[in-house]
Write an enzyme that holds these catalytic residues in place. Structure first.
Site, PDB file in Angstrom:
ATOM      1  N   THR A 155     -32.096  -1.959  15.064  1.00 36.42           N
ATOM      2  CA  THR A 155     -31.653  -2.864  16.131  1.00 36.42           C
ATOM      3  C   THR A 155     -31.973  -2.268  17.495  1.00 36.42           C
ATOM      4  OG1 THR A 155     -29.909  -3.791  14.787  1.00 36.42           O
ATOM      5  CG2 THR A 155     -29.475  -3.722  17.136  1.00 36.42           C
ATOM      6  N   ARG A 183     -24.131 -14.694   8.261  1.00 38.12           N
ATOM      7  CA  ARG A 183     -23.389 -13.522   8.752  1.00 38.12           C
ATOM      8  C   ARG A 183     -23.744 -13.249  10.229  1.00 38.12           C
ATOM      9  NH1 ARG A 183     -25.026  -8.327  10.948  1.00 38.12           N
ATOM     10  NH2 ARG A 183     -23.324  -6.886  10.594  1.00 38.12           N
ATOM     11  N   GLY A 185     -23.135 -10.334  13.274  1.00 35.79           N
ATOM     12  CA  GLY A 185     -22.666  -8.980  13.550  1.00 35.79           C
ATOM     13  C   GLY A 185     -22.048  -8.877  14.931  1.00 35.79           C
ATOM     14  N   ASP A 186     -22.097  -7.686  15.481  1.00 40.45           N
ATOM     15  CA  ASP A 186     -21.515  -7.435  16.805  1.00 40.45           C
ATOM     16  C   ASP A 186     -22.450  -7.789  17.954  1.00 40.45           C
ATOM     17  OD1 ASP A 186     -23.028  -5.153  15.658  1.00 40.45           O
ATOM     18  OD2 ASP A 186     -22.839  -4.412  17.710  1.00 40.45           O
ATOM     19  N   THR A 205     -24.890  -0.415  18.537  1.00 41.48           N
ATOM     20  CA  THR A 205     -25.693  -0.596  17.335  1.00 41.48           C
ATOM     21  C   THR A 205     -24.954   0.023  16.158  1.00 41.48           C
ATOM     22  OG1 THR A 205     -27.788  -0.079  16.241  1.00 41.48           O
ATOM     23  CG2 THR A 205     -27.007   1.512  17.876  1.00 41.48           C
ATOM     24  N   GLY A 206     -25.300  -0.435  14.960  1.00 37.96           N
ATOM     25  CA  GLY A 206     -24.642   0.090  13.766  1.00 37.96           C
ATOM     26  C   GLY A 206     -24.041  -1.036  12.956  1.00 37.96           C
ATOM     27  N   GLY A 208     -22.079  -3.862  12.196  1.00 40.29           N
ATOM     28  CA  GLY A 208     -21.375  -4.786  13.076  1.00 40.29           C
ATOM     29  C   GLY A 208     -19.919  -4.989  12.703  1.00 40.29           C
TER      30      GLY A 208
HETATM   31  N1  ASP Z   1     -25.210  -4.033  14.829  1.00 39.98           N
HETATM   32  C1  ASP Z   1     -26.153  -4.794  14.073  1.00 39.98           C
HETATM   33  C2  ASP Z   1     -25.400  -5.805  13.229  1.00 39.98           C
HETATM   34  O1  ASP Z   1     -24.386  -5.458  12.676  1.00 39.98           O
HETATM   35  C3  ASP Z   1     -27.036  -3.982  13.185  1.00 39.98           C
HETATM   36  C4  ASP Z   1     -27.555  -2.674  13.757  1.00 39.98           C
HETATM   37  O2  ASP Z   1     -27.259  -2.319  14.878  1.00 39.98           O
HETATM   38  O3  ASP Z   1     -28.288  -1.971  13.048  1.00 39.98           O
HETATM   39  O4  ASP Z   1     -25.878  -6.889  13.074  1.00 39.98           O
END
Ligand code: ASP
Length: 293
Positions: A155, A183, A185-186, A205-206, A208
């Site tokens: 991301t 779905r 995410g954040d 990032t990460g 979500g």
């Molecule tokens: N944060 C993103 C999500 O959850 C994914 C990512 O940052 O790798 O959609």
């Protein structure tokens, strides 16, 4: 970890290419992609352009690059479809635009930007796609070719301060991959994966779902409002992840152009430049954790 700069900056930018562990073979393409995206943002900021234009330009560059999990390189969901989330926010005006579950669009961040002057701040799915179409920003059918082309790694996001001291933030993703259709995410949600006001700007990032449970972005911005530096703010926010699934990270910038970033898990890629240190600086933290491929 970067020490927060104490001196005032005329302009500053930091972007991330996510915090998923990279394979050794993915490291160099990530580094090059980050460098190209950073160069886009620096060109805007150093010539007096707006923070908003800078973050959009950087994120568009990474959406164009199949190396990243955004736009062209988006991951696919459990049914093999590409559904993108993206957001952009102006810290000066609090204008916000975001899209989620958006199909058949190469530059979700620009669809989010087009939404900023409208009443609505977030459009989902079919409605987001129809809005993109009306603005000439949709590429009908392209989702199938993106899904067939393979998946990017991480991301992306960017926060910037321009020469007028305005802050902006943008985030874009193809999601976590293999998830249930629909779905979200954040990344498109203010206070989670994106936020900007006059005190600070963040992009996360990460995972979500973990970022939502920990309310990551809001924690960092409120910390900066209360006088913490961006580095203190991201460190503080990440403590709220507790035992939640790892691989989360965040970049932050405050109104003095001070930079902060931190992550949990194995790796995070960031790139930054400021008017005081204009040389493009790329960091792939945790490179020793790269897996062979
Ligand atoms: N944060 C993103 C999500 O959850 C994914 C990512 O940052 O790798 O959609």
């Amino acid at each position: 970890m970067l020490d927060a700069k104490q001196s005032e900056q005329t302009w500053a930018v930091i972007l991330h290419g996510g915090c998923k562990p990279l394979k050794t073979s993915e490291v160099e393409p990530n580094r090059e992609g980050l460098q190209d995206a950073l160069a886009e943002a620096v060109a805007v900021l150093s010539s007096g352009g707006s923070a908003l234009d800078a973050v959009e330009a950087a994120v568009r560059a990474m959406e164009d690059d199949p190396t990243f999990n955004a736009g062209r390189g988006s991951k696919t969901n459990a049914e093999g479809e590409v559904e993108c989330d993206a957001s952009i926010m102006d810290g000066e005006t609090l204008e916000l635009g975001a899209v989620c579950v958006l199909k058949d669009t190469l530059h979700p961040v620009s669809v989010a930007r087009a939404l900023m002057p409208e009443t609505e701040t977030l459009l989902a799915g079919e409605g987001a796609y129809r809005f993109a179409q009306r603005r000439g920003l949709a590429q009908p059918g392209i989702g199938k070719t993106l899904a067939a082309a393979g998946e990017g790694t991480t991301t992306v996001g960017c926060v910037a301060m321009d020469q007028q001291g305005r802050l902006a933030a943008a985030t874009s993703t193809g999601g976590t991959g293999g998830s249930k259709p629909g779905r979200v995410g954040d990344s498109p949600l203010p206070g989670l994966g994106v936020y900007a006001n006059k005190a600070g700007a963040i992009s996360a990032t990460g995972q979500g779902e973990s970022i939502a449970r920990a309310m990551l972005g809001a924690r960092c911005v409120i910390a900066m409002e209360n006088g913490m530096s961006p580095q203190e703010g991201v460190d503080h926010a990440l403590t709220f992840l507790g035992g939640l699934p790892p691989h989360s990270g965040m970049i932050a910038l405050d109104a003095q152009g001070r930079i902060g970033w931190a992550f949990t898990g194995d790796q995070m890629t960031v790139a930054m430049a400021t008017s005081e240190a204009p040389d493009l600086r790329i960091e792939i933290a945790g490179l020793e954790n790269a897996e062979d491929a």
